[in-house]
Design an enzyme around this catalytic site. Sequence first.
Site, PDB file in Angstrom:
ATOM      1  N   ARG A  15       0.844  -1.206   0.000  1.00  0.00           N
ATOM      2  CA  ARG A  15       0.000   0.000   0.000  1.00  0.00           C
ATOM      3  C   ARG A  15       0.881   1.258   0.000  1.00  0.00           C
ATOM      4  NH1 ARG A  15      -0.401   4.596   2.623  1.00  0.00           N
ATOM      5  NH2 ARG A  15       0.058   3.474   4.538  1.00  0.00           N
ATOM      6  N   ASP A  16       1.600   1.501   1.078  1.00  0.00           N
ATOM      7  CA  ASP A  16       2.376   2.749   1.174  1.00  0.00           C
ATOM      8  C   ASP A  16       3.481   2.773   0.114  1.00  0.00           C
ATOM      9  OD1 ASP A  16       3.079   5.217   2.155  1.00  0.00           O
ATOM     10  OD2 ASP A  16       3.587   4.543   4.161  1.00  0.00           O
ATOM     11  N   HIS A 207       5.363   4.374  12.625  1.00  0.00           N
ATOM     12  CA  HIS A 207       5.428   4.260  11.157  1.00  0.00           C
ATOM     13  C   HIS A 207       6.489   5.262  10.697  1.00  0.00           C
ATOM     14  CE1 HIS A 207       3.119   3.891   7.196  1.00  0.00           C
ATOM     15  NE2 HIS A 207       3.728   5.048   6.989  1.00  0.00           N
ATOM     16  N   HIS A 209       9.205   6.691   8.150  1.00  0.00           N
ATOM     17  CA  HIS A 209       9.804   6.736   6.809  1.00  0.00           C
ATOM     18  C   HIS A 209      11.295   7.003   7.010  1.00  0.00           C
ATOM     19  CE1 HIS A 209       6.295   6.641   3.994  1.00  0.00           C
ATOM     20  NE2 HIS A 209       5.669   6.752   5.162  1.00  0.00           N
ATOM     21  N   CYS A 240       4.572   9.261   0.012  1.00  0.00           N
ATOM     22  CA  CYS A 240       3.174   9.669  -0.023  1.00  0.00           C
ATOM     23  C   CYS A 240       3.050  10.735  -1.099  1.00  0.00           C
ATOM     24  CB  CYS A 240       2.727  10.208   1.333  1.00  0.00           C
ATOM     25  SG  CYS A 240       1.048  10.858   1.293  1.00  0.00           S
ATOM     26  N   ASN A 249       9.454   3.953   3.214  1.00  0.00           N
ATOM     27  CA  ASN A 249       9.361   3.550   4.619  1.00  0.00           C
ATOM     28  C   ASN A 249      10.667   2.885   5.009  1.00  0.00           C
ATOM     29  OD1 ASN A 249       6.463   3.139   3.362  1.00  0.00           O
ATOM     30  ND2 ASN A 249       6.166   3.448   5.537  1.00  0.00           N
TER      31      ASN A 249
HETATM   32  P1  HMG Z   1     -12.827  14.357  -2.521  1.00  0.00           P
HETATM   33  O1  HMG Z   1     -12.484  14.535  -3.953  1.00  0.00           O
HETATM   34  O2  HMG Z   1     -12.802  15.544  -1.639  1.00  0.00           O
HETATM   35  O3  HMG Z   1     -14.193  13.564  -2.273  1.00  0.00           O
HETATM   36  O4  HMG Z   1     -11.871  13.242  -1.960  1.00  0.00           O
HETATM   37  P2  HMG Z   1     -15.654  13.677  -2.671  1.00  0.00           P
HETATM   38  O5  HMG Z   1     -16.394  12.978  -1.582  1.00  0.00           O
HETATM   39  O6  HMG Z   1     -16.005  15.089  -3.056  1.00  0.00           O
HETATM   40  O7  HMG Z   1     -15.711  12.740  -3.979  1.00  0.00           O
HETATM   41  C1  HMG Z   1     -15.146  13.125  -5.222  1.00  0.00           C
HETATM   42  C2  HMG Z   1     -15.215  11.940  -6.175  1.00  0.00           C
HETATM   43  O8  HMG Z   1     -14.452  10.849  -5.654  1.00  0.00           O
HETATM   44  C3  HMG Z   1     -16.620  11.390  -6.365  1.00  0.00           C
HETATM   45  O9  HMG Z   1     -16.676  10.845  -7.681  1.00  0.00           O
HETATM   46  C4  HMG Z   1     -16.688  10.266  -5.368  1.00  0.00           C
HETATM   47  O10 HMG Z   1     -17.639   9.300  -5.707  1.00  0.00           O
HETATM   48  C5  HMG Z   1     -15.290   9.696  -5.452  1.00  0.00           C
HETATM   49  P3  HMG Z   1     -17.308  11.676  -8.925  1.00  0.00           P
HETATM   50  O11 HMG Z   1     -18.722  11.960  -8.504  1.00  0.00           O
HETATM   51  O12 HMG Z   1     -16.464  12.909  -9.086  1.00  0.00           O
HETATM   52  O13 HMG Z   1     -17.166  10.709 -10.068  1.00  0.00           O
HETATM   53  N1  HMG Z   1     -14.891   9.025  -4.229  1.00  0.00           N
HETATM   54  C6  HMG Z   1     -14.450   7.747  -4.181  1.00  0.00           C
HETATM   55  N2  HMG Z   1     -14.240   6.832  -5.136  1.00  0.00           N
HETATM   56  C7  HMG Z   1     -13.791   5.631  -4.745  1.00  0.00           C
HETATM   57  N3  HMG Z   1     -13.515   5.322  -3.457  1.00  0.00           N
HETATM   58  C8  HMG Z   1     -13.695   6.218  -2.471  1.00  0.00           C
HETATM   59  C9  HMG Z   1     -14.187   7.492  -2.831  1.00  0.00           C
HETATM   60  N4  HMG Z   1     -14.480   8.593  -2.118  1.00  0.00           N
HETATM   61  C10 HMG Z   1     -14.923   9.512  -2.981  1.00  0.00           C
HETATM   62  N5  HMG Z   1     -13.424   5.907  -1.208  1.00  0.00           N
HETATM   63  C11 HMG Z   1     -11.053  11.580  -0.442  1.00  0.00           C
HETATM   64  C12 HMG Z   1     -11.849  12.863  -0.587  1.00  0.00           C
HETATM   65  C13 HMG Z   1     -10.760  11.382   1.028  1.00  0.00           C
HETATM   66  C14 HMG Z   1     -11.868  10.433  -0.988  1.00  0.00           C
HETATM   67  C15 HMG Z   1      -9.728  11.739  -1.244  1.00  0.00           C
HETATM   68  O14 HMG Z   1      -9.089  12.877  -0.792  1.00  0.00           O
HETATM   69  C16 HMG Z   1      -8.829  10.557  -1.108  1.00  0.00           C
HETATM   70  O15 HMG Z   1      -9.091   9.488  -1.614  1.00  0.00           O
HETATM   71  N6  HMG Z   1      -7.696  10.742  -0.377  1.00  0.00           N
HETATM   72  C17 HMG Z   1      -6.768   9.675  -0.113  1.00  0.00           C
HETATM   73  C18 HMG Z   1      -5.395  10.109  -0.424  1.00  0.00           C
HETATM   74  C19 HMG Z   1      -4.438   8.987  -0.131  1.00  0.00           C
HETATM   75  O16 HMG Z   1      -4.713   7.828  -0.376  1.00  0.00           O
HETATM   76  N7  HMG Z   1      -3.243   9.355   0.391  1.00  0.00           N
HETATM   77  C20 HMG Z   1      -2.200   8.418   0.663  1.00  0.00           C
HETATM   78  C21 HMG Z   1      -2.483   7.555   1.836  1.00  0.00           C
HETATM   79  S1  HMG Z   1      -2.156   8.343   3.405  1.00  0.00           S
HETATM   80  C22 HMG Z   1      -0.460   8.039   3.687  1.00  0.00           C
HETATM   81  O17 HMG Z   1       0.228   7.592   2.813  1.00  0.00           O
HETATM   82  C23 HMG Z   1       0.111   8.261   5.063  1.00  0.00           C
HETATM   83  C24 HMG Z   1       0.340   6.956   5.838  1.00  0.00           C
HETATM   84  O18 HMG Z   1       1.241   6.096   5.147  1.00  0.00           O
HETATM   85  C25 HMG Z   1       0.911   7.258   7.229  1.00  0.00           C
HETATM   86  C26 HMG Z   1       2.145   8.180   7.204  1.00  0.00           C
HETATM   87  O19 HMG Z   1       3.100   7.927   6.458  1.00  0.00           O
HETATM   88  O20 HMG Z   1       2.090   9.146   7.962  1.00  0.00           O
HETATM   89  C27 HMG Z   1      -0.980   6.201   6.052  1.00  0.00           C
HETATM   90 MG    MG Z   2       3.430   6.288   5.187  1.00  0.00          MG
END
Ligand code: HMG
Ligand code: MG
Length: 284
Positions: A15-16, A207, A209, A240, A249
Amino acid sequence: MNLPSHVKVVEVGPRDGLQNEKRAVSLEAKIAFIETLAEAGLPVVEAGAFVSPKWVPQMADSDAVFQRIQRLPNTRYPALVPNLKGLERALAVGVTDIALFTAASETFCQRNMNMTIEESLQGFQSILPTARQAHCWVRVYVSTAFVCPYEGKVSPDAVMRVVSRILEWGVDEISIGDTIGAAVPTDVEPLTLRLLDAMPANQLAYHFHDTRGTALANTLCALQMGVSIFDSSAGGLGGCPFAPGAAGNLATESLLYMLHGMGIETGVDVSKVAEASRQLQSQL
Ligand code: HMG
Ligand code: MG
């Protein structure tokens, strides 16, 4: 040294790691990567993310990944879930372990989730009842717990404000993220003291990195304070897309080398993890 005898290693490479790769990795290669990591004995293999495919196209095939992986009975395969829509997608393909996420710094939270911290916490309150009904195991990430790529240093107070809200909901595990790999051991010690004052050690994960090569030093500091759950990624994959400068990581192989060398058991076969990394390398 006061050290735990056993450490739980949480593998986040599929995933990450893969969320940050520019080249698309085939579905078959992802499945093989996940299955080999589980065969290596890793107790937890984070296998995908049900986030918006527009935001993170690399995770768009998580539905297919979960439909196709052969699961081992004693391995957890969490999936990252940002909202109720993500949870519904996850449950539809048999996910039983989920990882929610928020951050300790406002700007990163907004860039990563298009939500304020408060909105993300309110989002948890809409996800958790359904997750509980489905008997999901729930982990929560708190990102940018030390340094934010947009705001700079983050104080332990800011982390504790978020952690104390999460603790009210009785989740299974909280993983504290050094998202851009900028922490050093003297940052880890004061935050860990505060965290262990507020929650049991067996629910606290770190966690790290490894952007600046400090992840193992930070791990050692936390280990000596009684933390025994650490996230890492095979081959040091990762980053990320919303955290400029975030490199991989901590590599699972390096973490295992250090832990085993110190006499701490993990139940993981490091050579099998290395095999998973090598298999994947041909795709990247
Ligand atoms: P948004 O664009 O603000 O959401 O995204 P929305 O609710 O306005 O929806 C917009 C569109 O996205 C719509 O589709 C929704 O249906 C669709 P449209 O009508 O335009 O066709 N949608 C989805 N589709 C599929 N699955 C879903 C979903 N939700 C909405 N779940 C949202 C808000 C939170 C969804 C977006 O910002 C997002 O997906 N963010 C995730 C980003 C991400 O994955 N970042 C990396 C992971 S975090 C990380 O790496 C840190 C970590 O490792 C820890 C660390 O290192 O600290 C965990
Ligand atoms: Mg991470």
